[in-house]
Write a protein that holds these residues in place. Sequence first.
Motif, PDB file in Angstrom:
ATOM      1  N   ARG A 138       0.840  -1.194   0.000  1.00 40.33           N
ATOM      2  CA  ARG A 138       0.000   0.000   0.000  1.00 40.33           C
ATOM      3  C   ARG A 138       0.881   1.252   0.000  1.00 40.33           C
ATOM      4  N   VAL A 139       0.542   2.190  -0.860  1.00 35.96           N
ATOM      5  CA  VAL A 139       1.291   3.443  -0.930  1.00 35.96           C
ATOM      6  C   VAL A 139       1.239   4.151   0.424  1.00 35.96           C
ATOM      7  N   GLY A 140       2.398   4.600   0.900  1.00 30.28           N
ATOM      8  CA  GLY A 140       2.463   5.306   2.169  1.00 30.28           C
ATOM      9  C   GLY A 140       2.616   4.426   3.382  1.00 30.28           C
ATOM     10  N   SER A 141       2.708   3.099   3.203  1.00 24.93           N
ATOM     11  CA  SER A 141       2.775   2.188   4.344  1.00 24.93           C
ATOM     12  C   SER A 141       4.191   1.957   4.853  1.00 24.93           C
ATOM     13  N   PRO A 161       5.767   3.808  -7.458  1.00 28.26           N
ATOM     14  CA  PRO A 161       4.320   3.963  -7.244  1.00 28.26           C
ATOM     15  C   PRO A 161       3.539   3.673  -8.516  1.00 28.26           C
ATOM     16  N   ASP A 202       0.020   0.577   8.940  1.00 27.31           N
ATOM     17  CA  ASP A 202      -1.115   1.354   8.429  1.00 27.31           C
ATOM     18  C   ASP A 202      -1.846   2.000   9.593  1.00 27.31           C
ATOM     19  N   TYR A 203      -1.359   3.153  10.040  1.00 26.83           N
ATOM     20  CA  TYR A 203      -2.002   3.950  11.078  1.00 26.83           C
ATOM     21  C   TYR A 203      -2.307   3.140  12.343  1.00 26.83           C
TER      22      TYR A 203
END
Length: 226
Positions: A38-41, A53, A86-87
């Motif tokens: 996942r992008v940003g993970s 990406p 992831d957050y």
Amino acid sequence: MNQPLAGFAPAPVTARMENHGSQMLKVAMQTGNDLLARVGSMVAYEGFIQYEPNPSAVRQIARDWITGEGAPLMKCSGDGLLYLADYGADVVVINLNGDAISVNATNLLALDAHLQWGVERVKGLAKFTGQGLWNTTISGQGWVALTSRGKPIVVDCGRGEDETYVDPDALVAWSPNLKVKGKRSFKAQSLIGRGSGEAYQMAFSGQGIVVVQPSEDSTDRLRIRG
């Protein structure tokens, strides 16, 4: 200074994917064994790892989404250790051994790039949603990492003849060989889940598992495709 932090140090690598704590994924990267994540993970990495990406393979699959929605993915390649999160969501690691799993796009954290995957319509729900619902099916020999908002439960649907009912907003993944149908319940609309309007559940039957998280996402976990 090192002694108080010793309990948080990375453990020796034992598998391609594994948990580092409950909320972080550790991936052992090797040249030629790329990863889709996942992008940003990415939260940290060791070694030499490159990121691309929206690679061409992902763009090809994304065309299957009628509205162009889905999980934005990046290709990770190189040698080293890669850490993903992831957050603060819990991470669930699955080793596919020639079988398959159907996953909500919002719960997909990473998968081996050589696995077969694509977007498929969830059968048996069209009359509840109008155009039907879509999900991501992953199959082959390799590793998949999912996220769950809290520690999930894994329900074995093959232990009895009764159907298993799940709130769609709490659903993470399921065995694609399970039979799926919708059940509408007007009387239970204020008792099931935390959404508004009429309530409906997804009913699963057959041999397989269903992964359910102890939280509900109000952002349409199963997207309605027009």
